[in-house]
Design a protein around this motif. Structure first.
Motif, PDB file in Angstrom:
ATOM      1  N   CYS A 118       0.831  -1.183   0.074  1.00  0.00           N
ATOM      2  CA  CYS A 118       0.007  -0.031  -0.029  1.00  0.00           C
ATOM      3  C   CYS A 118       0.868   1.295  -0.119  1.00  0.00           C
ATOM      4  O   CYS A 118       1.958   1.361  -0.248  1.00  0.00           O
ATOM      5  N   ASN A 119       0.391   2.236   0.444  1.00  0.00           N
ATOM      6  CA  ASN A 119       1.051   3.633   0.272  1.00  0.00           C
ATOM      7  C   ASN A 119       2.249   3.535   1.283  1.00  0.00           C
ATOM      8  O   ASN A 119       3.504   3.931   1.351  1.00  0.00           O
ATOM      9  N   GLU A 120       1.848   3.281   2.629  1.00  0.00           N
ATOM     10  CA  GLU A 120       2.758   3.608   3.783  1.00  0.00           C
ATOM     11  C   GLU A 120       2.837   2.302   4.587  1.00  0.00           C
ATOM     12  O   GLU A 120       3.318   2.228   5.669  1.00  0.00           O
ATOM     13  N   GLY A 121       2.290   1.189   4.216  1.00  0.00           N
ATOM     14  CA  GLY A 121       2.177  -0.069   5.149  1.00  0.00           C
ATOM     15  C   GLY A 121       1.359  -0.428   6.240  1.00  0.00           C
ATOM     16  O   GLY A 121       1.529  -1.372   7.403  1.00  0.00           O
ATOM     17  N   TYR A 122       0.094   0.258   6.178  1.00  0.00           N
ATOM     18  CA  TYR A 122      -0.956   0.071   7.144  1.00  0.00           C
ATOM     19  C   TYR A 122      -2.103  -0.620   6.541  1.00  0.00           C
ATOM     20  O   TYR A 122      -2.463  -1.682   6.943  1.00  0.00           O
ATOM     21  N   GLY A 159       5.505   0.303   3.005  1.00  0.00           N
ATOM     22  CA  GLY A 159       4.938   0.469   1.496  1.00  0.00           C
ATOM     23  C   GLY A 159       5.656   1.135   0.605  1.00  0.00           C
ATOM     24  O   GLY A 159       6.789   1.104   0.386  1.00  0.00           O
ATOM     25  N   PHE A 160       4.869   1.412  -0.516  1.00  0.00           N
ATOM     26  CA  PHE A 160       5.546   2.247  -1.465  1.00  0.00           C
ATOM     27  C   PHE A 160       6.515   3.195  -1.346  1.00  0.00           C
ATOM     28  O   PHE A 160       7.523   3.349  -1.846  1.00  0.00           O
ATOM     29  N   GLN A 161       6.250   4.130  -0.184  1.00  0.00           N
ATOM     30  CA  GLN A 161       7.170   5.264   0.064  1.00  0.00           C
ATOM     31  C   GLN A 161       8.772   4.537   0.702  1.00  0.00           C
ATOM     32  O   GLN A 161       9.508   5.106   0.203  1.00  0.00           O
ATOM     33  N   TRP A 173       9.694   1.819  -0.520  1.00  0.00           N
ATOM     34  CA  TRP A 173      10.342   1.025  -1.829  1.00  0.00           C
ATOM     35  C   TRP A 173      11.085   2.287  -2.319  1.00  0.00           C
ATOM     36  O   TRP A 173      12.072   2.154  -2.706  1.00  0.00           O
ATOM     37  N   ARG A 174      10.313   3.301  -2.774  1.00  0.00           N
ATOM     38  CA  ARG A 174      10.882   4.556  -3.283  1.00  0.00           C
ATOM     39  C   ARG A 174      12.122   5.141  -2.413  1.00  0.00           C
ATOM     40  O   ARG A 174      13.196   5.323  -3.124  1.00  0.00           O
ATOM     41  N   SER A 175      12.059   5.380  -1.312  1.00  0.00           N
ATOM     42  CA  SER A 175      13.013   5.754  -0.503  1.00  0.00           C
ATOM     43  C   SER A 175      14.339   5.078  -0.442  1.00  0.00           C
ATOM     44  O   SER A 175      15.311   5.465  -0.380  1.00  0.00           O
ATOM     45  N   ALA A 176      14.110   3.490  -0.641  1.00  0.00           N
ATOM     46  CA  ALA A 176      15.326   2.822  -0.716  1.00  0.00           C
ATOM     47  C   ALA A 176      16.051   2.894  -2.016  1.00  0.00           C
ATOM     48  O   ALA A 176      16.882   2.151  -2.167  1.00  0.00           O
ATOM     49  N   GLY A 177      15.485   3.532  -3.001  1.00  0.00           N
ATOM     50  CA  GLY A 177      15.995   3.861  -4.278  1.00  0.00           C
ATOM     51  C   GLY A 177      15.727   2.902  -5.295  1.00  0.00           C
ATOM     52  O   GLY A 177      16.348   2.487  -6.369  1.00  0.00           O
ATOM     53  N   LEU A 178      14.651   1.939  -4.999  1.00  0.00           N
ATOM     54  CA  LEU A 178      14.190   0.826  -6.267  1.00  0.00           C
ATOM     55  C   LEU A 178      13.500   1.248  -7.081  1.00  0.00           C
ATOM     56  O   LEU A 178      13.112   2.436  -6.961  1.00  0.00           O
ATOM     57  N   PRO A 179      13.363   0.516  -8.173  1.00  0.00           N
ATOM     58  CA  PRO A 179      13.013   1.232  -9.346  1.00  0.00           C
ATOM     59  C   PRO A 179      11.429   1.429  -9.244  1.00  0.00           C
ATOM     60  O   PRO A 179      10.691   0.920  -8.543  1.00  0.00           O
ATOM     61  N   VAL A 180      11.219   2.596  -9.795  1.00  0.00           N
ATOM     62  CA  VAL A 180       9.878   3.007  -9.957  1.00  0.00           C
ATOM     63  C   VAL A 180       9.693   3.895 -11.402  1.00  0.00           C
ATOM     64  O   VAL A 180      10.507   4.378 -11.888  1.00  0.00           O
ATOM     65  N   ALA A 181       8.366   3.306 -12.166  1.00  0.00           N
ATOM     66  CA  ALA A 181       8.184   3.729 -13.148  1.00  0.00           C
ATOM     67  C   ALA A 181       7.276   4.902 -13.144  1.00  0.00           C
ATOM     68  O   ALA A 181       6.059   4.592 -12.350  1.00  0.00           O
ATOM     69  N   LEU A 182       7.475   6.164 -13.827  1.00  0.00           N
ATOM     70  CA  LEU A 182       6.710   7.132 -13.605  1.00  0.00           C
ATOM     71  C   LEU A 182       5.679   7.333 -14.810  1.00  0.00           C
ATOM     72  O   LEU A 182       5.736   6.700 -15.981  1.00  0.00           O
TER      73      LEU A 182
END
Length: 135
Positions: free
Chosen positions: A95-99, A122-124, A126-135
């Motif tokens: 989800c977005n933040e893990g709740y 959550g996704f936040q 993932w993104r903070s860890a520098g893992l791939p994100v498609a925009l």
């Protein structure tokens, strides 16, 4: 004890409910989720459309909004996603933040999907860890 008193005794707040749910399985971090996906786990993004549009997607993740999750991941269900092949499928709910994902895991486990977990943060995260994100 009256039924009203019994109902009050059974009430829990959301924080306690999350603690109870999370005690039943092991959550994973972003790097573990990426490794699990590389080993064949299904990443499932349950964020709603506005968040996906604003922040992007995890490449390869199956997008299933929360209100459809059980129907799409139940291997016995008539509305299952093609990826929902077995109760043994390893799934990481995001989800977005893990709740919300923790509550979703509990629901999926009740359907017999015993290898389901969720992503801490959550996704936040993932993104903070520098893992791939498609925009």
């Amino acid at each position: 004890m009256s039924s009203t008193q019994e109902q009050r005794a059974e009430r829990v707040g959301i924080d306690e409910l999350l603690d109870r749910v999370r005690a039943g399985y092991e959550r994973i971090g972003p790097e573990e989720a990426a490794a699990a996906a590389a080993d064949g786990a299904l990443l499932v993004d349950i964020r709603y459309a506005a968040l996906r549009e604003a922040d992007g997607l995890i490449p390869g993740a199956l997008v299933v909004e929360r209100n459809e999750l059980e129907w799409r991941l139940d291997p016995q269900g008539s509305h299952r996603a093609p990826e929902a092949v077995s109760h043994d499928l390893q799934v990481v709910v995001i989800c977005n933040e893990g709740y919300a994902s923790s509550l979703a895991v509990d629901s999926l486990r009740q359907l017999g999907l015993h290898r389901v977990t969720d992503l801490v943060g959550g996704f936040q995260a993932w993104r903070s860890a520098g893992l791939p994100v498609a925009l």
